[in-house]
Design a protein around this motif. Structure first.
Motif, PDB file in Angstrom:
ATOM      1  N   LYS A   1     -13.642   1.517   5.149  1.00 30.23           N
ATOM      2  CA  LYS A   1     -14.381   2.588   4.469  1.00 30.23           C
ATOM      3  C   LYS A   1     -14.897   3.532   5.546  1.00 30.23           C
ATOM      4  O   LYS A   1     -15.100   3.118   6.682  1.00 30.23           O
TER       5      LYS A   1
ATOM      6  N   LYS B   1       0.856  -1.205   0.000  1.00 30.74           N
ATOM      7  CA  LYS B   1       0.000   0.000   0.000  1.00 30.74           C
ATOM      8  C   LYS B   1       0.887   1.248   0.000  1.00 30.74           C
ATOM      9  O   LYS B   1       0.641   2.190  -0.753  1.00 30.74           O
TER      10      LYS B   1
ATOM     11  N   GLU C   1       0.256   0.679  -4.296  1.00 33.67           N
ATOM     12  CA  GLU C   1      -0.720  -0.276  -4.854  1.00 33.67           C
ATOM     13  C   GLU C   1      -2.108  -0.048  -4.245  1.00 33.67           C
ATOM     14  O   GLU C   1      -2.235   0.242  -3.047  1.00 33.67           O
ATOM     15  N   SER C   2      -3.153  -0.191  -5.063  1.00 34.27           N
ATOM     16  CA  SER C   2      -4.522  -0.073  -4.565  1.00 34.27           C
ATOM     17  C   SER C   2      -4.846  -1.288  -3.692  1.00 34.27           C
ATOM     18  O   SER C   2      -4.415  -2.413  -3.978  1.00 34.27           O
ATOM     19  N   THR C   3      -5.627  -1.048  -2.610  1.00 31.01           N
ATOM     20  CA  THR C   3      -5.952  -2.158  -1.707  1.00 31.01           C
ATOM     21  C   THR C   3      -7.193  -2.926  -2.173  1.00 31.01           C
ATOM     22  O   THR C   3      -7.503  -3.977  -1.619  1.00 31.01           O
ATOM     23  N   ALA C   4      -7.869  -2.393  -3.187  1.00 33.52           N
ATOM     24  CA  ALA C   4      -9.165  -2.956  -3.592  1.00 33.52           C
ATOM     25  C   ALA C   4      -9.067  -4.453  -3.905  1.00 33.52           C
ATOM     26  O   ALA C   4      -9.938  -5.225  -3.519  1.00 33.52           O
ATOM     27  N   LYS C   5      -8.026  -4.856  -4.613  1.00 33.70           N
ATOM     28  CA  LYS C   5      -7.928  -6.277  -4.984  1.00 33.70           C
ATOM     29  C   LYS C   5      -6.639  -6.889  -4.451  1.00 33.70           C
ATOM     30  O   LYS C   5      -6.131  -7.862  -5.012  1.00 33.70           O
TER      31      LYS C   5
ATOM     32  N   PRO D   1     -10.010  -3.160   3.147  1.00 32.43           N
ATOM     33  CA  PRO D   1      -9.839  -1.723   3.389  1.00 32.43           C
ATOM     34  C   PRO D   1     -10.951  -1.192   4.292  1.00 32.43           C
ATOM     35  O   PRO D   1     -12.080  -1.679   4.237  1.00 32.43           O
TER      36      PRO D   1
ATOM     37  N   GLY E   1      -9.565   4.167   4.078  1.00 39.50           N
ATOM     38  CA  GLY E   1      -8.476   3.787   3.173  1.00 39.50           C
ATOM     39  C   GLY E   1      -7.388   2.950   3.832  1.00 39.50           C
ATOM     40  O   GLY E   1      -6.602   2.296   3.144  1.00 39.50           O
TER      41      GLY E   1
END
Ligand code: HEC
Length: 188
Positions: free
Chosen positions: A141, A109, A113-117, A139, A176
């Motif tokens: 929210k 992170k 890098e995005s944490t979504a996937k 993540p 996040g």
């Protein structure tokens, strides 16, 4: 695995490719189970918050989350659960492998890098047996997570959490942040 070895020889597919395919299939099965877990939990959480706010919804996290994890573990013969570097429930304390993966997630992170996937999986040897292990980042929210995991927790909610979890570490998160991860162990 023997069956795949024979198949690989028959069709002259490189064995490494067959093993990679097997792992990808296990990862995909893990993703499906996690989607079910997250979906069921989110639906219950939303319903409870709508009815009685975060105070009432604590029961959902306290009883329904572990119940879903137990149900899925029994159904698949795997271990399915949630863990975190700062767990609320001490039962969710990470083991060494989970801790190292959670630390790698934090580093990934930080590197942008995005944490979504965000996920990680590999085969590990545990108690002399090979196991497939999979983790997926969760993540935080703003809504609804921070009502119970943020910095400004309503005093009634905080008091109820104190009572249930005297060693709660799962507060002070921002939107996040990586709140934790789903973790699956499949016997091979
Ligand atoms: C109504 C309060 C509440 C809300 C809202 C809430 N949680 Fe939790 N959360 C809890 C409680 C209580 C536990 C402990 C569950 C248990 O005993 O296994 C928990 C546990 C967890 C865990 C397991 C690791 C640990 O700390 O024990 C994760 C991961 C988690 N929450 C993520 C989230 C995320 C992401 C959201 C938002 C989608 C969220 N929570 C929203 C109350 C809440």
């Amino acid at each position: 695995m023997k069956k795949y070895f024979v198949l690989a020889l028959l069709f002259s597919i490189p064995l490494t490719q067959v093993i990679a395919g097997d792992l990808e299939q296990r990862a995909e099965q893990s993703r499906v189970v996690i989607k079910e877990f997250a979906g069921a939990l989110k639906a219950e959480l939303r319903k409870a918050i709508k009815k009685g706010g975060p105070l009432q919804a604590i029961t959902v996290c306290n009883t329904i989350a572990p119940a879903i994890a137990r149900h899925q573990s029994t159904k698949h013969g795997w271990h399915v659960g949630r863990t975190s570097l700062k767990p609320r429930n001490p039962d969710n304390t990470p083991d060494n492998w989970e801790k190292s993966v959670l630390e790698k997630f934090e580093a990934r992170k930080k590197a942008g890098e995005s944490t979504a996937k965000m996920e990680y999986f590999e085969v590990v040897e545990q108690d002399g047996k090979k196991k497939f292990r999979y983790m997926k980042a969760i993540p935080a929210k703003k809504k609804p997570c921070l009502a119970c995991h943020g910095t400004n927790i309503n005093p009634d909610v905080a008091a109820a959490l104190d009572k249930l979890y005297p060693n709660d570490q799962a507060r002070g998160y921002k939107a996040g942040d990586i709140r934790g991860a789903f973790s699956i162990t499949q016997p091979m």
